[in-house]
Design an enzyme around this catalytic site. Structure first.
Site, short mmCIF file in Angstrom:
data_model
loop_
_atom_site.label_atom_id
_atom_site.label_comp_id
_atom_site.label_asym_id
_atom_site.label_seq_id
_atom_site.Cartn_x
_atom_site.Cartn_y
_atom_site.Cartn_z
N HIS A 138 32.04 10.80 -38.58
CA HIS A 138 32.46 10.86 -37.19
C HIS A 138 31.98 12.20 -36.62
CE1 HIS A 138 35.02 9.07 -34.13
NE2 HIS A 138 35.36 10.30 -33.79
N ASN A 187 38.40 12.38 -34.57
CA ASN A 187 39.10 13.48 -33.92
C ASN A 187 40.35 13.02 -33.16
OD1 ASN A 187 36.86 12.33 -32.35
ND2 ASN A 187 37.57 13.66 -30.71
N HIS A 188 40.43 11.73 -32.80
CA HIS A 188 41.61 11.24 -32.08
C HIS A 188 42.64 10.58 -33.00
CE1 HIS A 188 40.16 12.13 -28.09
NE2 HIS A 188 39.00 11.54 -28.35
FE FE2 Z 1 35.82 7.37 -30.65
FE FE2 Z 2 35.79 10.57 -31.76
#
Ligand code: FE2
Ligand code: FE2
Length: 273
Positions: free
Chosen positions: A153, A67-68
Site C-alpha cells: 500500500h 493508511n486508513h
Molecule cells: Fe485506499
Molecule cells: Fe490508502
C-alpha cells in the site's frame, strides 16, 4: 491455482458491488483464493466489523488495509480477533492486529498474505522491504507457503516497482494499492512474480479517487476546507487483478486485469474462459 485480488473498496458503491458480485465470480470462474483491500469500505474511511463480515461472507479469504485501516476506531479492537483482517506489517510493535497470515485456499493450498505500507510521501514507518523479507523467511514459497500474496500500500510508483524487483521469484503476486487508479503495467516478472504498480479501486470512477468531486475540487480551487470528503455514489467499477498460479512452483504463469461495471470499460481475464 486461480487467485483474484480486488483493489480498495470505496464506500457503499464499491462494497455493495463487490458483495453482490463476488459470490458469482468465485463460482463461475472457480476462484481458489480472493484477497480484497478494505481500507476505505466504511464511508471511505476504514472498515467496521459488520462490513468486514459482509466482505468475508461474500467469499473474500482475507481483507487487507493501509493508511486508513484504523479510521473506524472499532478496528483497533476487532483487529486482534479477526484473523482474516490484516493491517500493514511494518506498523510499530504493539499495534493491534497482524500484518501477515497463512490461509487455506479452496484448493487446499496454503496462501501467505502480507500487507505492507510504503514510506515515500507517506507517514514514517519501519522499513517495508525488511519487514516483508522477515515474513517470507518465516514462511517461504515452496516450503510452508504454496503461494504468497503481498499487498503493498504505497503512493510512489518507484517504491512499488523497486519492491517488485526485490521480491521477484520469491512471491506469487506483488500488488500495489492506495492510489485508486489502475496502472496498465500488469505482467509476470522474469522471475515469475505477478506484478501491477496499482490495481485501482472498487468504487465510482466518476470521482476524485473514489470521493465525490465537489469537496476535493473546492480545496484545490480555494484552499478552504468545507465539508468532510464523502464517497461518490454512482455505479462502481470492480477493479482487480487475476493470476494463474503454477501449483508446483507457486509462481505466476499468467496475469490479467478484471474490470466490471461502472465507468471503466469492462475486461475479463481471457484465461477465465
Ligand atoms: Fe485506499
Ligand atoms: Fe490508502
Amino acid at each position: 491455482m486461480r487467485l483474484l485480488f480486488l483493489g480498495d473498496l470505496v464506500g457503499r458503491s464499491g462494497r455493495t458491488a463487490v458483495i453482490d458480485r463476488l459470490p458469482g465470480l468465485i463460482a463461475d470462474h472457480r476462484l481458489d483464493f480472493v484477497a480484497v483491500n478494505g481500507e476505505n469500505a466504511a464511508g471511505g474511511f476504514g472498515i467496521t466489523e459488520a462490513i468486514l463480515g459482509q466482505v468475508l461472507g461474500a467469499g473474500a479469504d482475507v481483507v487487507t488495509g493501509g493508511n486508513h485501516v484504523f479510521d473506524q476506531r472499532e478496528a483497533l479492537v476487532f483487529a486482534d480477533r479477526q484473523e482474516r483482517f490484516l493491517r500493514p506489517v511494518n506498523y510499530p510493535a504493539g499495534t493491534p492486529g497482524r500484518g501477515a497470515g497463512l490461509y487455506m485456499a479452496r484448493n487446499g493450498a496454503n496462501v501467505l498474505v502480507i500487507n505492507a505500507m510504503g514510506r515515500v510521501f507517506m507517514e514514517a514507518l519501519d522499513d517495508p522491504f525488511a519487514a516483508i523479507d522477515r515474513e517470507i523467511a518465516a514462511c517461504p514459497l515452496g516450503e510452508q507457503a504454496d503461494a504468497i500474496v503481498v499487498d503493498f500500500h504505497a503512493e510512489a510508483s518507484s517504491e512499488k516497482q523497486a519492491l517488485a524487483h526485490h521480491l521477484d521469484g520469491r512471491v506469487t503476486l506483488l500488488i500495489g494499492t492506495h492510489t485508486h487508479a489502475p496502472t496498465a503495467d500488469h505482467r509476470v516478472m522474469p522471475g515469475g512474480t505477478a506484478f501491477q504498480t496499482d490495481v485501482g479501486m472498487c468504487g465510482d470512477y466518476q470521482s476524485v479517487i473514489g470521493m465525490d468531486p465537489e469537496e476535493p475540487l473546492r480545496r484545490f480551487l480555494t484552499k478552504v476546507p468545507g465539508e468532510r470528503f464523502a464517497p461518490a455514489g454512482g455505479p462502481a467499477t470492480i477493479a482487480g487483478l487475476a493470476v494463474e498460479v503454477d501449483d508446483g512452483t507457486g509462481l505466476a504463469t499468467a496475469v490479467a486485469p478484471l474490470r466490471l461495471g461502472g465507468a471503466l470499460s469492462e475486461t475479463v481475464p481471457p484465461f477465465w474462459g
